[in-house]
Design an enzyme around this catalytic site. Sequence first.
Site, PDB file in Angstrom:
ATOM      1  N   GLU A 198      28.414  43.651  17.503  1.00  0.00           N
ATOM      2  CA  GLU A 198      27.839  42.379  17.862  1.00  0.00           C
ATOM      3  C   GLU A 198      28.025  42.155  19.218  1.00  0.00           C
ATOM      4  O   GLU A 198      29.058  42.225  19.841  1.00  0.00           O
ATOM      5  CB  GLU A 198      28.512  41.224  17.241  1.00  0.00           C
ATOM      6  CG  GLU A 198      28.316  39.558  17.671  1.00  0.00           C
ATOM      7  CD  GLU A 198      28.988  38.778  17.043  1.00  0.00           C
ATOM      8  OE1 GLU A 198      29.460  37.663  17.590  1.00  0.00           O
ATOM      9  OE2 GLU A 198      29.494  39.120  15.665  1.00  0.00           O
ATOM     10  N   LYS A 225      30.197  33.019   8.600  1.00  0.00           N
ATOM     11  CA  LYS A 225      31.385  33.575   9.706  1.00  0.00           C
ATOM     12  C   LYS A 225      32.311  32.440   9.713  1.00  0.00           C
ATOM     13  O   LYS A 225      32.136  31.321   9.873  1.00  0.00           O
ATOM     14  CB  LYS A 225      30.704  33.755  11.033  1.00  0.00           C
ATOM     15  CG  LYS A 225      31.835  33.982  12.138  1.00  0.00           C
ATOM     16  CD  LYS A 225      31.151  34.114  13.530  1.00  0.00           C
ATOM     17  CE  LYS A 225      32.353  34.099  14.931  1.00  0.00           C
ATOM     18  NZ  LYS A 225      31.538  34.460  15.983  1.00  0.00           N
ATOM     19  N   ARG A 285      27.767  35.631  25.967  1.00  0.00           N
ATOM     20  CA  ARG A 285      28.439  34.651  26.792  1.00  0.00           C
ATOM     21  C   ARG A 285      28.533  35.247  28.327  1.00  0.00           C
ATOM     22  O   ARG A 285      29.176  34.742  29.143  1.00  0.00           O
ATOM     23  CB  ARG A 285      29.961  35.016  26.243  1.00  0.00           C
ATOM     24  CG  ARG A 285      30.117  34.504  25.038  1.00  0.00           C
ATOM     25  CD  ARG A 285      31.550  34.601  24.443  1.00  0.00           C
ATOM     26  NE  ARG A 285      31.838  34.446  23.213  1.00  0.00           N
ATOM     27  CZ  ARG A 285      32.903  34.245  22.730  1.00  0.00           C
ATOM     28  NH1 ARG A 285      34.008  34.698  23.315  1.00  0.00           N
ATOM     29  NH2 ARG A 285      33.138  34.006  21.406  1.00  0.00           N
ATOM     30  N   THR A 299      27.469  34.507  19.258  1.00  0.00           N
ATOM     31  CA  THR A 299      27.359  33.411  20.298  1.00  0.00           C
ATOM     32  C   THR A 299      25.939  32.986  20.627  1.00  0.00           C
ATOM     33  O   THR A 299      25.846  32.433  21.726  1.00  0.00           O
ATOM     34  CB  THR A 299      28.171  33.611  21.582  1.00  0.00           C
ATOM     35  OG1 THR A 299      29.209  34.383  21.177  1.00  0.00           O
ATOM     36  CG2 THR A 299      28.725  32.314  22.103  1.00  0.00           C
TER      37      THR A 299
END
Length: 210
Positions: free
Chosen positions: A43, A130, A47, A70
């Site tokens: 993943e 998640k 960011r 994210t």
Amino acid sequence: MTGTDLAAALAGARVMPVLTVPSEATAAALADALAAGGARCAEVTFRTPDAERVLKAMAAHGGLAVGAGTVLTPEQAERAVAAGARFVVSPGFDEEVVVKCRELGVPVVPGIATATELMRVLRAGLDTVKLFPAEPLGGLRALRALAAPFPGMRFVPTGGIGADQLAGYLADPAVLAVGGSWMATTDHLRRGDYDEIRRLTADAVERSMT
């Protein structure tokens, strides 16, 4: 999208490196190290300014099923999939992101921390979430407490998890996979310590198989 869709996207892997990669320049060597350690998925978090290019470079590697993490907006989801993301992960639940991922035909894993959020996820027709941030929320005890009223829900706990906690999480039948950043940290990347990334990844993969 269902847990079966995500499991297919993860190529059966039960441990997922979660990567915050500052520069595209490290992407190819990072993908090589992860694949050499036995990782089958990763993943890439959105960011950093280079995240989209990192994702594209790692997706082109061919040895990993790469997803985007994210992801906060539908527009980010669209960019991620265009860059090659096989799945999308969010830190929280956002209906617009879920709708966009369905339009794009990719599995989406929204983050949750409460039973109320799990009920919203169920109403949206999803069965995989998640748990984030897993360890600060109470770790495996919190996961089991949340999973109990939702027997069909699958979890990908992420956040504060290290190698020593991996086996405990994976032993729980509600856990589909575990995400963690300890295998490839920004410090590893800054030092160019790809041998250590390979070693830590191999150790995590081995632990996931026991």
